[in-house]
Design a protein around this motif. Structure first.
Motif, mmCIF file in Angstrom:
data_model
loop_
_atom_site.group_PDB
_atom_site.id
_atom_site.type_symbol
_atom_site.label_atom_id
_atom_site.label_comp_id
_atom_site.label_asym_id
_atom_site.label_seq_id
_atom_site.Cartn_x
_atom_site.Cartn_y
_atom_site.Cartn_z
ATOM 1 N N ARG A 107 38.803 50.111 31.694
ATOM 2 C CA ARG A 107 39.474 48.862 32.047
ATOM 3 C C ARG A 107 40.062 48.954 33.459
ATOM 4 O O ARG A 107 39.897 48.049 34.281
ATOM 5 C CB ARG A 107 40.591 48.569 31.038
ATOM 6 C CG ARG A 107 41.236 47.211 31.237
ATOM 7 C CD ARG A 107 42.454 47.018 30.341
ATOM 8 N NE ARG A 107 43.202 45.853 30.780
ATOM 9 C CZ ARG A 107 43.976 45.837 31.853
ATOM 10 N NH1 ARG A 107 44.127 46.914 32.596
ATOM 11 N NH2 ARG A 107 44.607 44.728 32.199
ATOM 12 N N SER B 272 40.538 36.570 26.943
ATOM 13 C CA SER B 272 41.937 36.993 26.936
ATOM 14 C C SER B 272 42.409 37.458 28.320
ATOM 15 O O SER B 272 43.455 38.080 28.450
ATOM 16 C CB SER B 272 42.155 38.096 25.893
ATOM 17 O OG SER B 272 41.371 39.221 26.208
ATOM 18 N N GLY B 273 41.609 37.158 29.349
ATOM 19 C CA GLY B 273 42.080 37.413 30.713
ATOM 20 C C GLY B 273 41.873 38.822 31.234
ATOM 21 O O GLY B 273 42.557 39.259 32.154
ATOM 22 N N GLU B 274 40.931 39.547 30.658
ATOM 23 C CA GLU B 274 40.631 40.882 31.183
ATOM 24 C C GLU B 274 39.449 40.800 32.139
ATOM 25 O O GLU B 274 38.430 40.168 31.816
ATOM 26 C CB GLU B 274 40.272 41.842 30.030
ATOM 27 C CG GLU B 274 41.360 42.037 29.007
ATOM 28 C CD GLU B 274 42.576 42.766 29.562
ATOM 29 O OE1 GLU B 274 42.516 43.273 30.693
ATOM 30 O OE2 GLU B 274 43.593 42.815 28.845
ATOM 31 N N ILE B 275 39.564 41.461 33.297
ATOM 32 C CA ILE B 275 38.462 41.490 34.245
ATOM 33 C C ILE B 275 37.433 42.526 33.783
ATOM 34 O O ILE B 275 37.775 43.682 33.538
ATOM 35 C CB ILE B 275 38.966 41.835 35.659
ATOM 36 C CG1 ILE B 275 39.848 40.698 36.186
ATOM 37 C CG2 ILE B 275 37.795 42.089 36.609
ATOM 38 C CD1 ILE B 275 40.495 40.982 37.523
ATOM 39 N N GLN C 114 35.127 40.794 45.604
ATOM 40 C CA GLN C 114 36.144 39.804 45.976
ATOM 41 C C GLN C 114 36.349 39.820 47.500
ATOM 42 O O GLN C 114 36.437 38.765 48.138
ATOM 43 C CB GLN C 114 37.450 40.118 45.229
ATOM 44 C CG GLN C 114 38.540 39.072 45.417
ATOM 45 C CD GLN C 114 39.742 39.308 44.496
ATOM 46 O OE1 GLN C 114 39.605 39.852 43.395
ATOM 47 N NE2 GLN C 114 40.923 38.901 44.932
ATOM 48 N N SER D 262 36.030 45.682 40.850
ATOM 49 C CA SER D 262 35.764 44.245 41.043
ATOM 50 C C SER D 262 36.335 43.747 42.374
ATOM 51 O O SER D 262 35.937 42.690 42.855
ATOM 52 C CB SER D 262 36.338 43.438 39.882
ATOM 53 O OG SER D 262 37.742 43.565 39.842
ATOM 54 N N THR D 263 37.253 44.502 42.976
ATOM 55 C CA THR D 263 37.812 44.070 44.268
ATOM 56 C C THR D 263 36.751 44.090 45.363
ATOM 57 O O THR D 263 36.853 43.339 46.329
ATOM 58 C CB THR D 263 38.985 44.969 44.721
ATOM 59 O OG1 THR D 263 38.519 46.310 44.888
ATOM 60 C CG2 THR D 263 40.137 44.935 43.735
ATOM 61 N N MET E 73 35.304 32.537 45.847
ATOM 62 C CA MET E 73 35.784 32.587 44.462
ATOM 63 C C MET E 73 35.561 33.957 43.851
ATOM 64 O O MET E 73 34.507 34.573 44.055
ATOM 65 C CB MET E 73 34.995 31.593 43.602
ATOM 66 C CG MET E 73 35.362 30.163 43.829
ATOM 67 S SD MET E 73 34.423 29.154 42.669
ATOM 68 C CE MET E 73 35.429 27.705 42.679
ATOM 69 N N THR E 74 36.522 34.392 43.054
ATOM 70 C CA THR E 74 36.288 35.568 42.213
ATOM 71 C C THR E 74 35.362 35.138 41.077
ATOM 72 O O THR E 74 35.122 33.943 40.891
ATOM 73 C CB THR E 74 37.598 36.063 41.580
ATOM 74 O OG1 THR E 74 38.076 35.048 40.703
ATOM 75 C CG2 THR E 74 38.651 36.365 42.632
ATOM 76 N N CYS F 258 35.486 37.465 33.441
ATOM 77 C CA CYS F 258 36.777 37.623 32.805
ATOM 78 C C CYS F 258 36.602 37.283 31.329
ATOM 79 O O CYS F 258 35.876 36.356 30.981
ATOM 80 C CB CYS F 258 37.740 36.653 33.481
ATOM 81 S SG CYS F 258 39.448 36.934 33.127
ATOM 82 N N TRP G 229 36.086 35.145 37.871
ATOM 83 C CA TRP G 229 36.806 34.303 36.896
ATOM 84 C C TRP G 229 37.098 32.930 37.465
ATOM 85 O O TRP G 229 37.078 31.940 36.737
ATOM 86 C CB TRP G 229 38.062 35.001 36.360
ATOM 87 C CG TRP G 229 39.107 35.392 37.364
ATOM 88 C CD1 TRP G 229 39.218 36.602 38.002
ATOM 89 C CD2 TRP G 229 40.191 34.587 37.855
ATOM 90 N NE1 TRP G 229 40.304 36.587 38.852
ATOM 91 C CE2 TRP G 229 40.924 35.375 38.785
ATOM 92 C CE3 TRP G 229 40.626 33.284 37.605
ATOM 93 C CZ2 TRP G 229 42.051 34.898 39.460
ATOM 94 C CZ3 TRP G 229 41.751 32.811 38.280
ATOM 95 C CH2 TRP G 229 42.452 33.613 39.193
ATOM 96 N N GLN G 230 37.333 32.839 38.770
ATOM 97 C CA GLN G 230 37.565 31.520 39.359
ATOM 98 C C GLN G 230 36.292 30.667 39.275
ATOM 99 O O GLN G 230 36.369 29.446 39.163
ATOM 100 C CB GLN G 230 38.009 31.655 40.820
ATOM 101 C CG GLN G 230 39.436 32.165 40.964
ATOM 102 C CD GLN G 230 39.896 32.272 42.398
ATOM 103 O OE1 GLN G 230 39.094 32.566 43.297
ATOM 104 N NE2 GLN G 230 41.178 32.072 42.640
ATOM 105 N N LEU H 91 39.095 46.743 36.992
ATOM 106 C CA LEU H 91 40.085 46.087 37.847
ATOM 107 C C LEU H 91 39.902 46.586 39.282
ATOM 108 O O LEU H 91 40.000 45.827 40.251
ATOM 109 C CB LEU H 91 41.494 46.426 37.358
ATOM 110 C CG LEU H 91 42.588 45.424 37.704
ATOM 111 C CD1 LEU H 91 42.368 44.117 36.972
ATOM 112 C CD2 LEU H 91 43.958 45.977 37.344
#
Lengths: 408, 408
Positions: free
Chosen positions: B64, B142-145, B75, B71-72, B95-96, B139, B98-99, B68
């Protein structure tokens, strides 16, 4: 269970080794039985490198793209810190600003935190995890990543501490407390063992790099005890809280210093005094930051600003010459300001009313100007700045330390 | 308005200058009147550097945290690409994952895309913007990348193209199309001007680095025309679509190559044949990737795996010796595999049935093994691998190109 927030700045996290080093402090706090939330800045120069990449492409990069770009710096540190904590046997979880529930206004590059949804942080704290949050960033309600401006990780830490009702917010940095001047520059600067929010706020507003004013404001409003301390040693640091000491002293609590300033002086074309509010309004429209301004005894009007804003300012005044009634204009550049910062306006007034310049400075060309009510500022040639600051510090700041020692 | 998706790989985006260079291709497409979505990988070695930072801290980093962290990379590229497009006068937005509405299953390091909410992308396309999406990521609900595994940016591009009903998905890379072998290694590899999804899928599954199989699968399922082409020149590239050519040819469409393999051979302890399903189940539990396996004429059982999994495999077999009835075990390492990839199982079978090895290879110790039904694989000593691949390529692949040329 009591919650402690710890914030680590970029200079404390410059390498993976440094990240590993600070895990000890974090785990120590956890083992005292606290729940711990860690807020991290980008590693060392990471943000500067990201900004440089953008500048390679564009001289005036779009603020939204910039925030998407530079927010990655803190995201990287949060995941590395979480890995380092796990490697030492602690249970940890890394989070971006938006994952930590930090919602901001939509103002790219300098957003204010509008609310914090603590649901996820509390879930993880209750599971016994150390929560590592990427500082300096949040997300708007429409899903845009915004950064919080300079010192944004301080703001994240203080805002989280306030919202979490933390018993303490530790700001770990590369100096071991709040000093009477920047100890990296002024060797005899002395550490203040404790002070109140107002004092730190005044210092921070005048450019003391130790903490960002917005962070102090958050802490003050929610009465979160702050401790500024070094991540490299175990010195006590400076405690900031809400005590109101009765002061009979008008010494400054610190001296801050600013280079790269210019001064523009405007004379009226018709003998009528210039309308200072109209002049300031013009500069506000141009988004020029005004460092100081005042009406002089001869009716002329002076503005202090950054060198990089000088030509824009001169051109703006020139365009509006007739409308405002500006006659002669002159300017000087290559100036610096020394700011003697007081605990409050009253102390500053007392000081100003009885000020006699230190004799060592009688031959130096100093130009006092108004910056903020709780500050006494002088402008001086950059070449004289170091010596001037030293003398002002030693004669006008030092004495307050006896009082400080007394309070504690 | 028709939508085109363009994906740029890391080698096309290694520096800010390279990022600036590809903007021309993007703007050209936009100026043809298309709506354009650009998917970007991390710049050059950025992902490797991030992985290395993590490995400096932990040999087995948490998946996990890793997602995080890495993934940068994409981005950063998406924001720099958006800046570069704006600098050339185009309107763009970064945009990422998730965006951009890319939702994944929760499977850190190798997530599959579960759904895409196109609302925001459509909003921006309708405003005339070029939408630049960070590839390789999404994503969870539940908001996990989560990242999408190797070749994940290809997957992002193909999945977006499918969902957007794009008229074309261009995969820009550092080779100018799909070749009969890796052109960086085999000088006389020839470019395939066009092929169908199945052929590319088979090549990709066998390690052809040009595109990730999951991306081809997405394109195939939604019949999105793919074009693999170079970001450094204007060559036509390879078009991949759905045509079913009637083939009377059993030539391979390409050759792929894999180093760093080992072979383990197991003999039964009691003369009874070994239960291959039980053996494979054991390795699955150990999360060992099996490259090939087969029952030999003498009843022994052979497994091909990566060198790094060898000792874990031997130890696993050793622990379960008695339970499974394993007698003697031997192994060899330092092996390589050459895979002749066919358009389908039928072509492969035709080839296998009439295969006589090229005479140049009669003195080479080759060991054919089963990998996939549409592939003919041989294991060979690493030292012989280059020569073997060259001969197999030239004698068993080349002939198919005439057919390919004919189809087109």
């Amino acid at each position: 269970m009591a919650i402690v927030v710890q914030k680590y700045g970029g200079s404390s996290l410059g390498t993976t080794e440094k990240i590993q080093n600070v895990t000890e402090r974090i785990i120590e706090e956890k083992e005292k039985g606290q729940q711990v939330v860690v807020v991290v800045s980008a590693m060392g120069d990471a943000t500067n490198h990201l900004v440089q990449s953008a500048r390679d492409i564009s001289l005036h990069p779009d603020a939204r793209d910039m925030d998407l770009l530079i927010s990655t710096g803190e995201q990287v540190t949060s995941s590395l810190m979480s890995l380092a904590l796990k490697e030492r046997g602690a249970d940890a979880i890394s989070m971006t600003g938006w994952q930590a529930g930090i919602q901001t206004e939509e103002s790219f590059g300098n957003a204010a935190i509008s609310s914090i949804d603590l649901t996820r942080i509390h879930q993880h704290l209750q599971k016994g995890k150390i929560v590592v949050v990427a500082g300096f960033q949040g997300c708007t309600s429409s899903g845009e990543i915004c950064t919080l401006g300079r010192g944004g990780s301080d703001t994240t830490a203080a805002a989280l501490a306030a919202e979490l009702k933390a018993i303490r917010c530790d700001i770990f940095t590369d100096v071991d407390g709040v000093y009477t001047a920047d100890p990296r520059v002024m060797k005899n600067a002395r550490k203040l063992p404790s002070m109140n929010y107002e004092g730190l706020l005044n210092l921070a507003k005048m450019g003391a790099k130790v903490i960002h004013p917005r962070a102090v404001q958050h802490a003050k409003e929610h009465q979160v005890p702050l401790v500024v301390r070094s991540s490299f040693n175990k010195e006590e640091g400076t405690s900031i809280h809400h005590h109101h000491s009765v002061r009979d002293d008008s010494s400054a609590i610190g001296l801050t210093f600013e280079e790269g300033l210019s001064r523009v002086r405007l004379y009226s074309s018709d003998g009528e005094p210039l309308k200072s509010s109209a002049l300031l309004q013009l500069l506000k429209k141009e988004e020029v930051t005004i460092k100081g301004n005042q009406v002089e005894a001869d009716g002329s009007f002076t503005v202090i600003l950054r060198n990089e804003d000088l030509y824009q300012t001169l051109s703006c005044f020139n365009r509006n010459k007739e409308k405002i009634g500006i006659g002669r204009m002159n300017h000087s550049t290559g100036l610096a300001a020394a700011h003697l910062v007081f605990i409050d306006e009253q102390s500053a007034d007392q000081f100003k009313s009885r000020l006699s310049m230190p004799t060592e400075l009688t031959n130096t060309d100093l130009w006092p100007f108004s910056s903020r009510p709780e500050v006494y500022s002088v402008l001086v040639d950059e070449k004289q700045a170091g010596r001037t600051c030293q003398i002002l510090h030693d004669s006008c700041v030092e004495s307050c330390l006896d009082l400080q020692a007394h309070i504690n």
